[in-house]
Design an enzyme around this catalytic site. Structure first.
Site, mmCIF file in Angstrom:
data_model
loop_
_atom_site.group_PDB
_atom_site.id
_atom_site.type_symbol
_atom_site.label_atom_id
_atom_site.label_comp_id
_atom_site.label_asym_id
_atom_site.label_seq_id
_atom_site.Cartn_x
_atom_site.Cartn_y
_atom_site.Cartn_z
ATOM 1 N N ARG A 24 7.102 -8.856 15.729
ATOM 2 C CA ARG A 24 7.598 -7.532 15.339
ATOM 3 C C ARG A 24 6.558 -6.496 15.709
ATOM 4 O O ARG A 24 5.368 -6.766 15.635
ATOM 5 C CB ARG A 24 7.805 -7.516 13.827
ATOM 6 N N ASP A 82 0.922 5.208 1.785
ATOM 7 C CA ASP A 82 0.244 5.903 2.882
ATOM 8 C C ASP A 82 -0.462 7.143 2.334
ATOM 9 O O ASP A 82 0.049 7.817 1.444
ATOM 10 C CB ASP A 82 1.242 6.289 3.978
ATOM 11 N N HIS A 112 4.773 0.021 -0.053
ATOM 12 C CA HIS A 112 5.539 -0.719 0.960
ATOM 13 C C HIS A 112 4.702 -1.833 1.548
ATOM 14 O O HIS A 112 3.471 -1.817 1.444
ATOM 15 C CB HIS A 112 6.094 0.218 2.044
ATOM 16 N N HIS A 168 0.860 -1.194 0.000
ATOM 17 C CA HIS A 168 0.000 0.000 0.000
ATOM 18 C C HIS A 168 0.892 1.238 0.000
ATOM 19 O O HIS A 168 2.082 1.150 0.298
ATOM 20 C CB HIS A 168 -0.888 0.024 1.264
HETATM 21 O O1 AKG Z 1 5.164 -1.849 10.380
HETATM 22 C C1 AKG Z 1 5.755 -1.206 9.526
HETATM 23 O O2 AKG Z 1 6.983 -1.200 9.423
HETATM 24 C C2 AKG Z 1 4.993 -0.393 8.500
HETATM 25 C C3 AKG Z 1 3.623 0.013 8.942
HETATM 26 C C4 AKG Z 1 2.843 0.692 7.868
HETATM 27 O O3 AKG Z 1 3.187 0.675 6.716
HETATM 28 C C5 AKG Z 1 1.605 1.408 8.222
HETATM 29 O O4 AKG Z 1 1.170 1.356 9.396
HETATM 30 O O5 AKG Z 1 1.038 2.056 7.313
HETATM 31 FE FE FE2 Z 2 2.155 2.220 5.556
#
Ligand code: AKG
Ligand code: FE2
Length: 344
Positions: free
Chosen positions: A290, A226, A280, A224
């Site tokens: 994680r 952001d 990403h 996705h």
């Molecule tokens: O957890 C991550 O490293 C990325 C999180 C992410 O892309 C988001 O919350 O939009």
């Molecule tokens: Fe994100």
């Protein structure tokens, strides 16, 4: 009421798209979470130096220029010397671990409502994918007390203090980065007036990815971009990957004490496509869990996001004007097609 809450209220989700799985009770990957194709790594480590996002020191006299180049070439960079005291980051990490290690029933007490923006639940992008993600999240906008109180009726103050303090620190860095990016993009004084205002649109997303029995067939967070202007990410673990045209999925390994910053759709629009809004995703691990804290930063909800904010727009505007609120609505319906939907 925070205005970002209002923007999300107009786009309710189904309850089934909010409730996470109780991951601890699944020793093997359920069909609902098994993605049909093995997840391709499609990245070769021939040249690690040119295949990782740059590290930028905020105290470097050339930081503004370097940030501009990183946003153009990668849409992401590590930021060191950002000035956040280690104690603040560690305090937030402790709370995130405390929250997600609670029993499912307790976390579900703060379940996000279908038209709500805050609280516990799966990723908002979930309805756009046929398979579920190995992920749970908790969203904070302003004070988290309303949701935290439901989880810890007698003991929510520490969580709230630490989260609110972290949000304040994020806003200080975000303001500084915005000023630098506006400098690079030559954004007019008039269109910079919102910087530092109290009604900026900010949200803190706590993410948790439990260890996964079959990490190669599951997805932590699906690809996705952001919606934000940019996102400031803190995580102690690898797993994040950024898609780079011509290279494929590039792993982003955290640097000790550095934050990861990546640009989002709003900066892509404001820069008329000069800054990328990188796709990403998050990959999983069989042996370790994680977590991450993502701070999404955007102008106030009524701000008009437009390529014409820059003083030197030399080519035709590639996107039509949209307010922050309108684009959040478009993203909630069109997801990956949102930028092409507003392209001219
Ligand atoms: O957890 C991550 O490293 C990325 C999180 C992410 O892309 C988001 O919350 O939009
Ligand atoms: Fe994100």
């Amino acid at each position: 009421m925070n205005t970002l809450n209002e923007a999300y209220k107009a786009h309710p989700l189904h309850l089934g798209d909010i409730i996470p799985l109780d991951f601890s009770s699944y020793p093997s990957l359920p069909e609902s979470h098994a993605w049909s194709q093995a997840i391709d790594e499609n990245f070769s480590f021939n040249d690690p130096a040119s295949s990782s996002i740059p590290v930028i020191d905020l105290m470097d006299p050339n930081a503004t220029k370097l940030i501009g180049l990183a946003c153009e070439n990668w849409g992401a960079f590590h930021l060191k010397n950002h000035g956040i005291p280690l104690g603040v980051t560690q305090g937030v990490e402790e709370e995130v671990q405390r929250l997600f290690s609670l029993p499912t029933e307790q976390k579900l007490k703060a379940l996000r409502s279908p038209s709500g923006a805050t609280g516990y639940g799966i990723a908002r992008i979930s309805p756009f994918f046929s398979k579920c993600m190995w992920h749970e999240g908790f969203t904070i906008i302003g004070s988290p007390s309303h949701d935290a109180e439901k989880i810890w009726p007698d003991d929510f103050a520490r969580f709230c203090d630490r989260m609110e303090n972290y949000e304040k620190q994020m806003q200080i860095i975000a303001k500084r980065l915005t000023e630098m990016m506006c400098e690079v993009l030559k954004i007019s004084e008039e269109k910079r007036k919102w910087i530092g205002a109290s009604d900026i649109s900010g949200a803190l997303q706590l993410n948790f990815y439990p260890s996964c029995p079959e990490p190669n067939r599951a997805m932590g967070l699906a690809p996705h971009t952001d919606t934000s202007m940019f996102t400031i990410l803190q995580t102690p673990s690898s797993g994040l990957q950024i898609f780079k045209e011509g290279k494929g999925w590039i792993p982003v390994h955290p640097h000790p004490e550095a934050l990861i910053v990546h640009t989002g759709d709003f900066l892509h629009i404001m820069s008329n496509g000069r800054f990328c809004s990188p796709l990403h995703r998050v990959m999983l691990n069989e042996n370790s869990k994680r977590y991450s804290m993502a701070y999404f930063y955007s102008p106030p909800i009524d701000y008009v996001v437009s390529p014409s904010v820059t003083k030197d727009l030399s080519s035709a505007a590639r996107f039509r004007d949209v307010t922050v609120k309108e684009y959040i609505g478009i993203k909630a319906q069109k997801f990956a097609d949102s930028l092409s939907f507003i392209s001219t």
